[in-house]
Design an enzyme around this catalytic site. Structure first.
Site, mmCIF file in Angstrom:
data_model
loop_
_atom_site.group_PDB
_atom_site.id
_atom_site.type_symbol
_atom_site.label_atom_id
_atom_site.label_comp_id
_atom_site.label_asym_id
_atom_site.label_seq_id
_atom_site.Cartn_x
_atom_site.Cartn_y
_atom_site.Cartn_z
ATOM 1 N N SER A 121 0.821 -1.208 0.000
ATOM 2 C CA SER A 121 0.000 0.000 0.000
ATOM 3 C C SER A 121 0.856 1.260 0.000
ATOM 4 C CB SER A 121 -0.916 0.010 1.228
ATOM 5 O OG SER A 121 -0.166 0.351 2.374
ATOM 6 N N CYS A 122 0.195 2.395 -0.210
ATOM 7 C CA CYS A 122 0.914 3.667 -0.294
ATOM 8 C C CYS A 122 1.151 4.304 1.071
ATOM 9 C CB CYS A 122 0.140 4.640 -1.167
ATOM 10 S SG CYS A 122 -0.001 4.042 -2.844
ATOM 11 N N ASP A 123 0.831 3.590 2.128
ATOM 12 C CA ASP A 123 0.968 4.147 3.467
ATOM 13 C C ASP A 123 2.336 3.770 4.040
ATOM 14 O OD1 ASP A 123 -1.465 4.736 5.914
ATOM 15 O OD2 ASP A 123 0.675 4.573 6.336
#
Ligand SMILES: *Cc1c(COP(=O)(O)O)cnc(C)c1O
Length: 387
Positions: A338-340
């Site tokens: 994910s982009c987190d």
């Protein structure tokens, strides 16, 4: 396609070779898309046969939240396992399998009215509590229910402590038992949880001491208890050896046998220990990067879609596919897709360098993985496949 993994002694010490080889055979034989979680039935069956065996008068209840996959529940039901639940969702799963209510308990001390009404309709009648509000809800929805009070006990040495949110101290626990009786409920016992992945034998000793004090004080108030629920907490191997279940149980059994009445019924609620080390998460390396002097590898499973416990301190063992010649071992930061930036599973993991597209296996990942997972950022929750 034939997959090649280098299995060393370290990996074979974490999960049995039979489990590993079953998984590797599956990977050679089947068509699949990662990520998914393989569960070795044989390993589950072996754990079920071991847990509770060294404790007299024991009944074992699987804590469904560890992995509520319907096929796992069906298999456990076939093995005549009992179940511990907390929610209407979990009860619905068991209802689909027609599990008898006499084999279901709920040890969540704070339950919603909706769940309590559903539990009443289904016939679940053994439940925990640790507040006067819960006594009122229980008395209103399940009159004459068999209730047990949750004591607060030390969780030191557990990798996933559970004691801050629930549990009361001795004086309050005693008052609550009396209060439950006065409201028409049937106070039957005491429960505690030493913390999940508990590797500290001493936690059980302190908890049993405390429970014994409460047991005697209840007796002096005319409340004859019969059930001692010792919760979950049995540990599994992730990266290193842990105390064996048999050693924990022999210790617990001798303490109970010495100090409690001979006819006490002991309830055990393992979650992690039933399914955790039977599971292998199969993931694909989707990218690699060098950031400063750190080597990063990115997988299609991360903190949000399965490996939530990695941020709470659980460290997994990894098995890397070897598609080419032996490569050097480096230290890796392992991240999810994910982009987190919170989505980092592990750091300083020494392993051979994988290539993009290689498989990576994450061992002992059968518990608290898919049950925690979300589809954050559009990444799929791994399917569970029983082998
Ligand atoms: C989560 C939970 C368990 C299971 O704990 P494990 O550490 O997975 O064995 C048992 N009892 C209760 C009340 C729980 O909340």
């Amino acid at each position: 396609m034939l997959r090649t993994f280098t299995v060393d002694k370290v990996h074979a010490g974490i999960v049995p070779e039979s489990t590993l080889f079953k998984a590797l055979r599956y990977l050679d034989r089947e068509r699949y898309e990662t990520p998914f979680l393989l569960i070795d039935r044989e390993k589950v069956r072996e754990k079920v046969s071991r847990i509770g065996r060294a404790i007299r008068n024991a009944r074992v209840f699987y804590a469904v939240k560890a992995n509520p996959d319907i096929e796992i529940l069906r298999y456990l039901n076939r093995l005549r396992m009992n179940f511990e639940i907390a929610s209407e969702g979990e009860l619905e799963m068991l209802a689909r399998l027609r599990v008898s209510p006499s084999r279901i308990i709920s040890s969540n001390p704070v339950k919603s009215l909706k769940f309590l009404r559903m539990a009443a309709a289904y016939g679940v009648s053994t439940l925990s509590f640790d507040s006067a509000d819960e006594v009122r809800k229980l008395a209103d929805t399940i009159p004459r229910a068999n209730v047990y009070v949750r004591l607060s006990v030390p969780n030191e040495g557990s990798e996933w402590p559970l004691s801050k949110k629930f549990g009361v101290e001795l004086d309050e626990a005693l008052e609550l038992l009396v209060h439950a009786r006065d409201r028409g409920l049937n106070p039957v016992g005491i429960t505690f949880h030493v913390g999940s992945q508990c590797t500290n034998l001493y936690n059980w000793n302190i908890a049993l001491d405390k429970a014994k004090t409460l047991w005697d004080r209840a007796e002096r108030k005319g409340i004859a208890l019969s059930i001692l629920n010792i919760g979950g907490g049995y540990p599994i191997r992730y990266t290193k050896n842990v105390i064996e279940i048999e050693a924990i149980e022999r210790n617990v059994d001798s303490l109970i046998f010495e100090r409690f009445p001979r006819n006490v019924q002991v309830h055990i609620e393992p979650g992690r220990a039933v399914v955790g080390d039977a599971g292998i998460m199969v993931t694909t390396v989707i990218g690699k990067a060098k950031r400063g002097d750190e080597d990063w590898v990115y997988l299609d499973v991360g903190v949000f879609n399965g490996l939530m416990e990695s941020v709470g301190g659980i460290k997994y063992s990894y098995l890397v596919e070897r598609t080419g010649a032996a490569r050097s071992r480096k230290f890796w930061t392992i991240a999810g897709p994910s982009c987190d930036s919170f989505d980092v599973i592990d750091k300083n993991v020494q392993m051979p360098e994988p290539r993009v597209g290689d498989l990576m296996l994450i061992l002992s990942s059968g518990a608290y993985t898919v049950s925690y997972a979300s589809e954050f950022n559009g990444f799929a929750i791994p399917k569970t496949i029983l082998l």
